[in-house]
Scaffold this motif. Structure first.
Motif, mmCIF file in Angstrom:
data_model
loop_
_atom_site.group_PDB
_atom_site.id
_atom_site.type_symbol
_atom_site.label_atom_id
_atom_site.label_comp_id
_atom_site.label_asym_id
_atom_site.label_seq_id
_atom_site.Cartn_x
_atom_site.Cartn_y
_atom_site.Cartn_z
ATOM 1 N N ARG A 117 0.860 -1.180 0.000
ATOM 2 C CA ARG A 117 0.000 0.000 0.000
ATOM 3 C C ARG A 117 0.887 1.216 0.000
ATOM 4 O O ARG A 117 2.014 1.179 0.459
ATOM 5 N N GLY A 118 0.388 2.304 -0.492
ATOM 6 C CA GLY A 118 1.161 3.536 -0.525
ATOM 7 C C GLY A 118 1.400 4.084 0.868
ATOM 8 O O GLY A 118 1.014 3.498 1.876
ATOM 9 N N LYS A 170 -3.414 -8.350 1.500
ATOM 10 C CA LYS A 170 -3.508 -6.898 1.583
ATOM 11 C C LYS A 170 -4.836 -6.376 2.099
ATOM 12 O O LYS A 170 -4.991 -5.193 2.305
ATOM 13 N N ASP A 171 -5.794 -7.218 2.338
ATOM 14 C CA ASP A 171 -7.105 -6.739 2.743
ATOM 15 C C ASP A 171 -7.431 -7.204 4.157
ATOM 16 O O ASP A 171 -6.555 -7.380 4.979
ATOM 17 N N ALA A 172 -8.683 -7.422 4.411
ATOM 18 C CA ALA A 172 -9.137 -7.833 5.735
ATOM 19 C C ALA A 172 -8.564 -9.189 6.135
ATOM 20 O O ALA A 172 -8.434 -9.469 7.324
ATOM 21 N N THR A 194 -5.437 -8.443 8.137
ATOM 22 C CA THR A 194 -5.732 -7.869 9.449
ATOM 23 C C THR A 194 -6.346 -8.900 10.371
ATOM 24 O O THR A 194 -6.084 -8.897 11.573
ATOM 25 N N ALA A 195 -7.142 -9.810 9.831
ATOM 26 C CA ALA A 195 -7.754 -10.841 10.665
ATOM 27 C C ALA A 195 -6.705 -11.781 11.243
ATOM 28 O O ALA A 195 -6.826 -12.235 12.372
ATOM 29 N N LEU A 196 -5.661 -12.067 10.504
ATOM 30 C CA LEU A 196 -4.639 -12.989 10.971
ATOM 31 C C LEU A 196 -3.578 -12.325 11.850
ATOM 32 O O LEU A 196 -3.164 -12.893 12.849
ATOM 33 N N TYR A 197 -3.132 -11.131 11.480
ATOM 34 C CA TYR A 197 -1.979 -10.527 12.143
ATOM 35 C C TYR A 197 -2.282 -9.209 12.848
ATOM 36 O O TYR A 197 -1.378 -8.586 13.384
ATOM 37 N N GLY A 198 -3.517 -8.774 12.848
ATOM 38 C CA GLY A 198 -3.902 -7.577 13.594
ATOM 39 C C GLY A 198 -3.362 -6.298 12.984
ATOM 40 O O GLY A 198 -3.184 -6.189 11.777
ATOM 41 N N SER A 199 -3.092 -5.317 13.833
ATOM 42 C CA SER A 199 -2.689 -3.996 13.358
ATOM 43 C C SER A 199 -1.306 -3.997 12.715
ATOM 44 O O SER A 199 -0.978 -3.091 11.964
ATOM 45 N N ALA A 244 -0.469 -5.766 10.394
ATOM 46 C CA ALA A 244 -0.686 -6.039 8.984
ATOM 47 C C ALA A 244 -1.379 -4.898 8.259
ATOM 48 O O ALA A 244 -1.883 -5.084 7.160
ATOM 49 N N SER A 245 -1.403 -3.720 8.848
ATOM 50 C CA SER A 245 -2.118 -2.612 8.216
ATOM 51 C C SER A 245 -1.509 -2.198 6.880
ATOM 52 O O SER A 245 -2.196 -1.653 6.026
ATOM 53 N N ASN A 246 -0.229 -2.457 6.678
ATOM 54 C CA ASN A 246 0.422 -2.145 5.401
ATOM 55 C C ASN A 246 0.595 -3.366 4.523
ATOM 56 O O ASN A 246 1.355 -3.360 3.577
ATOM 57 N N GLY A 247 -0.091 -4.452 4.845
ATOM 58 C CA GLY A 247 -0.021 -5.673 4.058
ATOM 59 C C GLY A 247 0.931 -6.682 4.667
ATOM 60 O O GLY A 247 1.758 -6.360 5.516
ATOM 61 N N VAL A 248 0.815 -7.913 4.215
ATOM 62 C CA VAL A 248 1.638 -9.013 4.710
ATOM 63 C C VAL A 248 2.247 -9.736 3.515
ATOM 64 O O VAL A 248 1.562 -9.997 2.528
ATOM 65 N N VAL A 249 3.529 -10.055 3.628
ATOM 66 C CA VAL A 249 4.217 -10.855 2.623
ATOM 67 C C VAL A 249 4.511 -12.205 3.268
ATOM 68 O O VAL A 249 5.293 -12.293 4.212
ATOM 69 N N LEU A 250 3.843 -13.263 2.785
ATOM 70 C CA LEU A 250 4.058 -14.615 3.299
ATOM 71 C C LEU A 250 5.109 -15.293 2.435
ATOM 72 O O LEU A 250 4.939 -15.422 1.219
#
Length: 102
Positions: free
Chosen positions: A6-7, A45-47, A50-55, A57-63
């Motif tokens: 995300r930007g 990048k969406d909900a 956030t559901a898995l990693y909480g706040s 993950a607000s800028n996204g998660v790279v698995l």
């Protein structure tokens, strides 16, 4: 390497993504991971993030899944070397001690 999902959200806040390597969140970047060891990577990048990693993950998660990762299998490898070096008595040049030198 930098991945921006995300930007920039705010002026003072960070826009760095959360990296999860083989199920473990890591702090910082992924510069210590060899690119040849990466098997797959996925972007959340969406909900779902956030559901898995909480706040975090607000800028996204790279698995990231590495090639060495396996279910129920853990290995630790350790390499070490030790050496001692001495000049053999035979082959040493004759030297003066301090009294002989004076």
């Amino acid at each position: 390497m930098s991945i921006r999902i995300r930007g920039a959200a705010s002026i003072s806040g960070s826009s760095q993504s959360l990296y999860v390597v083989d199920g473990f969140p890591i702090v910082g970047d992924i510069s210590n991971i060899n690119p040849d060891e990466i098997e797959t990577f996925s972007i959340l990048k969406d909900a779902s993030a956030t559901a898995l990693y909480g706040s975090r993950a607000s800028n996204g998660v790279v698995l990231i899944t590495t090639k060495r990762a396996g279910n129920g299998r853990s290995t630790i490898s350790f390499n070490a070397s030790y050496g001692v070096q001495q000049v053999p008595q035979r082959g040493r040049p004759d030297m003066m001690n301090a009294q002989e030198f004076a």
